[in-house]
Scaffold this active site. Structure first.
Site, PDB file in Angstrom:
ATOM      1  N   ASN A 152      -5.667  10.234 -44.364  1.00 33.62           N
ATOM      2  CA  ASN A 152      -5.407  11.637 -44.004  1.00 33.62           C
ATOM      3  C   ASN A 152      -3.997  12.111 -44.326  1.00 33.62           C
ATOM      4  O   ASN A 152      -3.788  13.301 -44.520  1.00 33.62           O
ATOM      5  CB  ASN A 152      -5.775  11.907 -42.537  1.00 33.62           C
ATOM      6  CG  ASN A 152      -4.950  11.113 -41.571  1.00 33.62           C
ATOM      7  OD1 ASN A 152      -4.436  10.051 -41.914  1.00 33.62           O
ATOM      8  ND2 ASN A 152      -4.804  11.605 -40.358  1.00 33.62           N
ATOM      9  N   GLU A 250      -1.081   2.414 -34.875  1.00 34.31           N
ATOM     10  CA  GLU A 250      -1.207   3.833 -34.511  1.00 34.31           C
ATOM     11  C   GLU A 250      -2.664   4.206 -34.707  1.00 34.31           C
ATOM     12  O   GLU A 250      -3.194   4.074 -35.818  1.00 34.31           O
ATOM     13  CB  GLU A 250      -0.311   4.712 -35.391  1.00 34.31           C
ATOM     14  CG  GLU A 250       1.148   4.667 -34.996  1.00 34.31           C
ATOM     15  CD  GLU A 250       1.423   4.984 -33.538  1.00 34.31           C
ATOM     16  OE1 GLU A 250       0.665   5.764 -32.927  1.00 34.31           O
ATOM     17  OE2 GLU A 250       2.391   4.420 -32.996  1.00 34.31           O
ATOM     18  N   CYS A 284      -4.297  12.720 -36.699  1.00 39.98           N
ATOM     19  CA  CYS A 284      -4.420  12.014 -35.416  1.00 39.98           C
ATOM     20  C   CYS A 284      -3.785  12.838 -34.314  1.00 39.98           C
ATOM     21  O   CYS A 284      -4.092  12.668 -33.137  1.00 39.98           O
ATOM     22  CB  CYS A 284      -3.860  10.609 -35.484  1.00 39.98           C
ATOM     23  SG  CYS A 284      -2.266  10.521 -36.255  1.00 39.98           S
ATOM     24  N   GLU A 462       6.985   4.407 -34.524  1.00 36.89           N
ATOM     25  CA  GLU A 462       7.363   4.437 -35.926  1.00 36.89           C
ATOM     26  C   GLU A 462       8.435   5.506 -36.102  1.00 36.89           C
ATOM     27  O   GLU A 462       8.651   6.329 -35.239  1.00 36.89           O
ATOM     28  CB  GLU A 462       6.159   4.798 -36.795  1.00 36.89           C
ATOM     29  CG  GLU A 462       5.010   3.829 -36.633  1.00 36.89           C
ATOM     30  CD  GLU A 462       3.942   4.039 -37.696  1.00 36.89           C
ATOM     31  OE1 GLU A 462       4.095   3.495 -38.791  1.00 36.89           O
ATOM     32  OE2 GLU A 462       2.969   4.758 -37.419  1.00 36.89           O
TER      33      GLU A 462
END
Ligand code: ADP
Length: 483
Positions: A152, A250, A284, A462
């Site tokens: 994505n 993640e 997300c 991150e």
């Protein structure tokens, strides 16, 4: 005949051992094959890991400044190629051209940002108990790191993992998603053109399940950074844990925008729609729930539906299209089925929920708004990963928070309010790693930590300086000069 692409191993474009390839299909037009990419196997993964291992000492032995220079060069090359890379991204992933360009330029920024980080202090001096002892810490690389990335954000996510990994002296085996391999190929080209030494970055294409266990179990792999579904993340984490690897995950989200009665409703509605439907809801951090205070519920619902009905779907290069197709036919079916199932359970579909008649060649889903959604129902609890927004009514701010926190995920959350106390209270009590006050749930800045709480993440972050924490380990060194 579509073009055949190869893995990038030890600085060379390498055919997969078993000679198997997967077609990369344009989600806006299933008849458009972009290219055939290797469907790598464990043998290819082992060769890539060996290449990364052979390059490790040389790469880790360079000064951090020198490593940063390669990132800077790759950034310049990517910047020169922005139009080409963005068009490829749009063609294989489906997002709009402006979003694809924005993401590619974000990749450039990320590379420059991590190049800059190579100039930051890499340890600290600690006072020793010994008068003649110099005590300090120094960050050192982990070794060979495996990166498994989704489709994505095919520029941003591979770069936000690879750039810090490389900057801090690790060598990389990256397995991008089989659904958006061209963009990862372009990133590898930029590094190749930048003169990155052979083996420092290796890119392995194909389905994750074919190489996943090799990447997580191989003794020469030190760490795994993964972004993708909860199911895959959990599997990879159990594999990698069994072999003692450092892990960063993640995964999903079920992000909510809370709209309180005192909000600027224009802003709240516009940003809720943006969070829900840009990139066809395939982020997300996308907004999949809007939790609205009862006194403004009807008004907000009316505005959301009116604006959503006016949104145009279409291919990424149609300047009038607000959202493009979803990634695949499978995703399209899953989304449509999730809405039908919800409908059977009493949810009202206010708009969308179907495939548009005029775009049958692509995998489109009309932007969908749902009403009468019970907070504990499946559609309110599970990630849909498509352009579907569930509306829910809350009695007040406390009730809204309760609904919002009542899911397994905790990635991002936003609240729309003009009340300072309510805003801070939300920031304190929202169980989410990313919190926006008067902002959409989606969106990250490279210099700030990114990650979720609960099932969204693995308690690691991150980006920003958090990336350095993951991709390095610390040595404590003492030097005695008394003798
Ligand atoms: P998504 O729904 O975003 O495609 P996935 O978790 O299936 O989420 O995919 C994210 C990444 O994980 C992709 O690169 C994919 O190839 C990879 N992947 C999927 N299954 C596995 C697996 N069993 N082992 C390792 N990687 C996997």
């Amino acid at each position: 005949m579509s073009r055949q692409y190869h893995n990038y191993i030890h600085g060379e474009w390498t055919e997969p051992k078993q000679g198997e390839y997967l077609a990369n299909i344009n989600p806006a037009d299933r008849n458009d094959t972009i290219g055939d990419f290797p469907n790598s196997t464990s043998d290819d993964a082992v060769i890539a890991i060996e290449a990364a291992k052979s390059a490790l000492a040389g790469w880790a032995g360079l000064s951090a400044h020198a490593r940063g220079e390669f990132l800077r060069k790759a950034a310049d090359i990517l910047e020169q190629r922005v139009e080409e890379v963005a068009r490829g991204l749009m063609r294989e992933e489906g997002k709009s051209l402006p979003e694809a360009k924005g993401e590619t330029l974000r990749g450039v920024t990320l590379l420059r940002y991590y190049a800059m980080q190579t100039m930051l202090p890499d340890g600290e001096v600690i006072p020793s108990a010994g008068a003649k002892t110099f005590l300090y810490t120094k960050r050192v690389p982990l070794g060979v790191v495996a990166l498994i990335t989704p489709w994505n954000f095919p520029v941003a996510i591979p770069i936000w993992k690879a750039a810090p990994a490389l900057a801090f002296g690790n060598t990389v085996v990256m397995k991008p998603s089989e659904l958006a391999p061209l963009t990862a190929y372009r990133i590898a080209e930029c590094f190749h053109e930048a003169g990155l030494p052979a083996g420092v970055l290796n890119v392995l294409f194909g389905q994750g399940a074919r190489v996943g266990e090799t990447l997580t179990s191989h003794p020469d792999v030190a760490a795994l950074s993964f972004t993708g579904s909860v199911k895959t993340g959990r599997l990879l984490s159990s594999q990698a844990n069994a072999y003692g690897k450092k892990i960063q995950l993640e995964m999903g989200g079920k992000n909510a925008a809370v709209i309180l009665a005192d909000a600027n409703l224009d802003q709240a509605v516009t940003l809720t729609i943006q969070g829900a439907f840009k990139s066809a809801g395939e982020k997300c951090t996308a907004t999949s729930r809007a939790i609205i205070e009862a006194s403004v519920y009807d008004e907000v619902r009316r505005r959301i539906v009116e604006k959503t009905q006016a949104l145009k779907v279409g291919p990424g290069d149609d300047p009038d299209a607000y959202l493009g197709p979803v990634i695949s036919e499978e995703a399209q079916t899953t989304i449509i089925n999730a809405v039908s199932e919800a409908k059977n359970e009493g949810v009202e579909v206010l708009c969308g929920g179907t495939i548009p008649e005029n775009f049958k060649a692509g995998f489109y889903v009309l932007p969908t708004v749902l009403d009468n959604v019970k907070p504990d129902s499946k559609i309110a609890q599970e990630e849909v990963f498509g352009p579907v927004l569930a509306l829910m009514k809350a009695d007040d701010a406390n009730h809204a928070l309760e609904i919002m926190n009542g899911v397994q995920f905790g990635l991002s959350a936003s609240v729309f309010t003009r009340n300072l106390d309510a805003a801070f209270d939300f920031a304190d009590r929202a169980q989410a790693g990313m919190i926006r006050i008067n902002g959409e749930t989606a969106g990250v800045e490279p210099q700030a930590p990114f990650g979720g709480m609960k099932a969204s993440s693995s308690y690691s972050r991150e980006q920003g300086l958090a990336a350095r924490d993951f991709f390095t380990q610390s040595k404590t060194i003492s030097i005695d000069r008394s003798g």
